[in-house]
Design a protein around this motif. Sequence first.
Motif, PDB file in Angstrom:
ATOM      1  N   GLY A 198       0.805  -1.225   0.000  1.00 12.13           N
ATOM      2  CA  GLY A 198       0.000   0.000   0.000  1.00 12.13           C
ATOM      3  C   GLY A 198       0.831   1.264   0.000  1.00 12.13           C
ATOM      4  O   GLY A 198       0.537   2.203   0.743  1.00 12.13           O
ATOM      5  N   TRP A 199       1.846   1.295  -0.858  1.00  9.86           N
ATOM      6  CA  TRP A 199       2.746   2.455  -0.902  1.00  9.86           C
ATOM      7  C   TRP A 199       2.008   3.732  -1.245  1.00  9.86           C
ATOM      8  O   TRP A 199       2.401   4.815  -0.813  1.00  9.86           O
ATOM      9  CB  TRP A 199       3.861   2.203  -1.927  1.00  9.86           C
ATOM     10  CG  TRP A 199       4.345   0.799  -1.936  1.00  9.86           C
ATOM     11  CD1 TRP A 199       4.998   0.156  -0.916  1.00  9.86           C
ATOM     12  CD2 TRP A 199       4.196  -0.168  -2.982  1.00  9.86           C
ATOM     13  NE1 TRP A 199       5.274  -1.140  -1.275  1.00  9.86           N
ATOM     14  CE2 TRP A 199       4.796  -1.371  -2.539  1.00  9.86           C
ATOM     15  CE3 TRP A 199       3.631  -0.128  -4.260  1.00  9.86           C
ATOM     16  CZ2 TRP A 199       4.830  -2.521  -3.327  1.00  9.86           C
ATOM     17  CZ3 TRP A 199       3.670  -1.279  -5.036  1.00  9.86           C
ATOM     18  CH2 TRP A 199       4.261  -2.456  -4.571  1.00  9.86           C
ATOM     19  N   ALA A 200       0.962   3.633  -2.051  1.00 12.51           N
ATOM     20  CA  ALA A 200       0.282   4.826  -2.549  1.00 12.51           C
ATOM     21  C   ALA A 200      -0.523   5.544  -1.466  1.00 12.51           C
ATOM     22  O   ALA A 200      -0.719   6.757  -1.551  1.00 12.51           O
ATOM     23  CB  ALA A 200      -0.639   4.467  -3.715  1.00 12.51           C
ATOM     24  N   TRP A 201      -1.016   4.828  -0.455  1.00 19.10           N
ATOM     25  CA  TRP A 201      -1.820   5.506   0.564  1.00 19.10           C
ATOM     26  C   TRP A 201      -1.043   5.701   1.874  1.00 19.10           C
ATOM     27  O   TRP A 201      -1.596   5.899   2.934  1.00 19.10           O
ATOM     28  CB  TRP A 201      -3.160   4.810   0.806  1.00 19.10           C
ATOM     29  CG  TRP A 201      -3.159   3.436   1.398  1.00 19.10           C
ATOM     30  CD1 TRP A 201      -3.095   3.107   2.720  1.00 19.10           C
ATOM     31  CD2 TRP A 201      -3.299   2.187   0.700  1.00 19.10           C
ATOM     32  NE1 TRP A 201      -3.175   1.742   2.895  1.00 19.10           N
ATOM     33  CE2 TRP A 201      -3.313   1.161   1.662  1.00 19.10           C
ATOM     34  CE3 TRP A 201      -3.431   1.855  -0.646  1.00 19.10           C
ATOM     35  CZ2 TRP A 201      -3.424  -0.192   1.322  1.00 19.10           C
ATOM     36  CZ3 TRP A 201      -3.543   0.516  -0.988  1.00 19.10           C
ATOM     37  CH2 TRP A 201      -3.538  -0.484  -0.022  1.00 19.10           C
ATOM     38  N   ARG A 202       0.273   5.701   1.789  1.00 21.34           N
ATOM     39  CA  ARG A 202       1.064   6.073   2.959  1.00 21.34           C
ATOM     40  C   ARG A 202       0.691   7.481   3.408  1.00 21.34           C
ATOM     41  O   ARG A 202       0.589   8.390   2.607  1.00 21.34           O
ATOM     42  CB  ARG A 202       2.549   6.068   2.622  1.00 21.34           C
ATOM     43  CG  ARG A 202       3.168   4.709   2.383  1.00 21.34           C
ATOM     44  CD  ARG A 202       4.553   4.924   1.874  1.00 21.34           C
ATOM     45  NE  ARG A 202       5.317   3.688   1.725  1.00 21.34           N
ATOM     46  CZ  ARG A 202       6.210   3.494   0.776  1.00 21.34           C
ATOM     47  NH1 ARG A 202       6.431   4.438  -0.118  1.00 21.34           N
ATOM     48  NH2 ARG A 202       6.889   2.377   0.697  1.00 21.34           N
ATOM     49  N   ASN A 203       0.528   7.630   4.702  1.00 24.34           N
ATOM     50  CA  ASN A 203       0.292   8.948   5.286  1.00 24.34           C
ATOM     51  C   ASN A 203       1.451   9.235   6.236  1.00 24.34           C
ATOM     52  O   ASN A 203       1.621   8.530   7.228  1.00 24.34           O
ATOM     53  CB  ASN A 203      -1.035   8.966   6.045  1.00 24.34           C
ATOM     54  CG  ASN A 203      -1.385  10.342   6.580  1.00 24.34           C
ATOM     55  OD1 ASN A 203      -0.511  11.111   6.956  1.00 24.34           O
ATOM     56  ND2 ASN A 203      -2.676  10.649   6.627  1.00 24.34           N
ATOM     57  N   PRO A 204       2.265  10.254   5.943  1.00 25.78           N
ATOM     58  CA  PRO A 204       3.436  10.522   6.780  1.00 25.78           C
ATOM     59  C   PRO A 204       3.122  10.681   8.258  1.00 25.78           C
ATOM     60  O   PRO A 204       3.970  10.389   9.109  1.00 25.78           O
ATOM     61  CB  PRO A 204       3.994  11.827   6.187  1.00 25.78           C
ATOM     62  CG  PRO A 204       3.557  11.800   4.760  1.00 25.78           C
ATOM     63  CD  PRO A 204       2.193  11.156   4.777  1.00 25.78           C
ATOM     64  N   GLU A 205       1.897  11.106   8.582  1.00 22.29           N
ATOM     65  CA  GLU A 205       1.528  11.299   9.980  1.00 22.29           C
ATOM     66  C   GLU A 205       1.304   9.975  10.712  1.00 22.29           C
ATOM     67  O   GLU A 205       1.390   9.930  11.937  1.00 22.29           O
ATOM     68  CB  GLU A 205       0.262  12.151  10.061  1.00 22.29           C
ATOM     69  CG  GLU A 205       0.435  13.577   9.587  1.00 22.29           C
ATOM     70  CD  GLU A 205       1.428  14.360  10.437  1.00 22.29           C
ATOM     71  OE1 GLU A 205       1.367  14.251  11.677  1.00 22.29           O
ATOM     72  OE2 GLU A 205       2.265  15.066   9.857  1.00 22.29           O
TER      73      GLU A 205
END
Length: 537
Positions: A430-437
Amino acid sequence: MKKKTGRRSLVTLTTAALALSLLAGCGGNNNSGNSANGANSGTDGNKDTAAATDSTTSTAAPAETGIDTSKKVELQFYMLGDAPKDLPVIQDEINKMAQEELNATVKFNYTSWTDWDQKYKLLLSSGQAIDLIFTADWTQYQSYAKRGAFLAIDDLLPKAAPELQKFVPESMWEDVKVDGKIYTVPATYKEYVTNGFVYREDLRKKYDLPVPKDLASYEAYMDGIVKNEPDMMPMSLNSDIGNNLHYIYTELNKMIGALPYGMGVKYESPTTVYSYWGSDEQKEELKTMKRWADKGFIPKNVLNIKDTMQDPMTSGKAASMFGDNPTRYNDMKMKISTTHPEWELAYSPFGLTTGYATPVHPIHNGFAIPKSSKNPERALAFYEKLVLDKRYNQLTQYGIEGKNYTVEDGYYKLVGTSTSNGFSREGMNGWAWRNPEFMLFDKGFDGVKAIFDELDKIQKPDLFLGFAEDYSSYQAEKAALEQVEKQYLFPLEAGLVEDIDKGLETFMQKAKQAGLEKIQTEWTKQWNAYVAEKGIK
């Protein structure tokens, strides 16, 4: 992130005829899509990334979404690669929340890494109902968007995913536009997927071998492996010679991206276009690969090997990889630490040799709504949940806390081993929906952040990913040339042809018969027009 290399290809655009054929294949609904590879990761969550909004832990009721959720639907979600063993458990947990909050369930489907690109093309051309599909530059996002494979989401975003629209920086929305329209939701996490040497540091120390930093030192390292570990592959390879040998070699030689048709353009002189095929530069590459094959670095059956590049490293069958990106290196290192803690893996980024590195472009990881989608609004609303709702995000990125992972002193820790655990870190790709927070990093990832910090010092922008080729005038020649490459070029690039000069002469003859000169002439015109339009010098 891709399971092959971290290289980025320059995207091609198709003709009106192709667009019509694709639209017909998709059943004439609204807009369909295409995508496909890769594992990636980047800097820490507080640097050069989009900030999460106050809605990150929202559990809004259906009435607050701005869309009609009265009818229950099942969303078809397509990923690249292989599904984690615990996917059914994760899917069930996600569906409990999604059914309550969006009156929807989701089915996560995977292509596997074997011939994923052909499967991907089939998914997008068959008219099969798909609601969300992975996109990237290396899956030809621009090309598929141009020919009508995806649904434009400009008007959908404020209605179905208003918080997601705010969360993604406006500059990123602009960067992913094709013909002025948005067809994918970009990832906001900054990372580098440029290549670097991956190697067994414990073996390097044991046999006093050089640190791989360039072609000469890497070859010397593999010499030492062959001498001291004759039963071990000196480097991991598979049949994808173009990506895993040729394009890695040219990246070390400062070539821009994965240029097609034997075109040559260097980052430092982007307005100078030449034919790499047939040049002294290519001959030097082919001589290098022939020497490597003669030394036993490249197996004679390499064109038939279908394994992933990473598995031989984690299983101990191979001592190195010619190139991989920092995040995938860390993934391998983490797996090895749980199964063979006595092994030591190390990494040398190409950027420290070439003198520059380019962060990923916003189109490198994303998700689009294919034209065949029956539930575009619900799909976008669900994707907003994946990105901005911490429960959805961390469940799909890390699994179930306590079962699949724990958090100790702020660090992610895998429960058990990579073989016993059914959901490793980012197990759903799920690299595309990574959320840095929300991102969790294992302690070993501090080393990757250190690599990123070094690359930040020498970063240069990716100026060329916006180039979109239109091969309408040479479509037939392009198809013929692809067959010539498979038959005559790939064996040369794998070092399997005894007489390099004769083999190259034969390939060039066949390529010209297929229409190479016409292709290169037209491609060069388009390239020159692109750099002139962008003011690139």
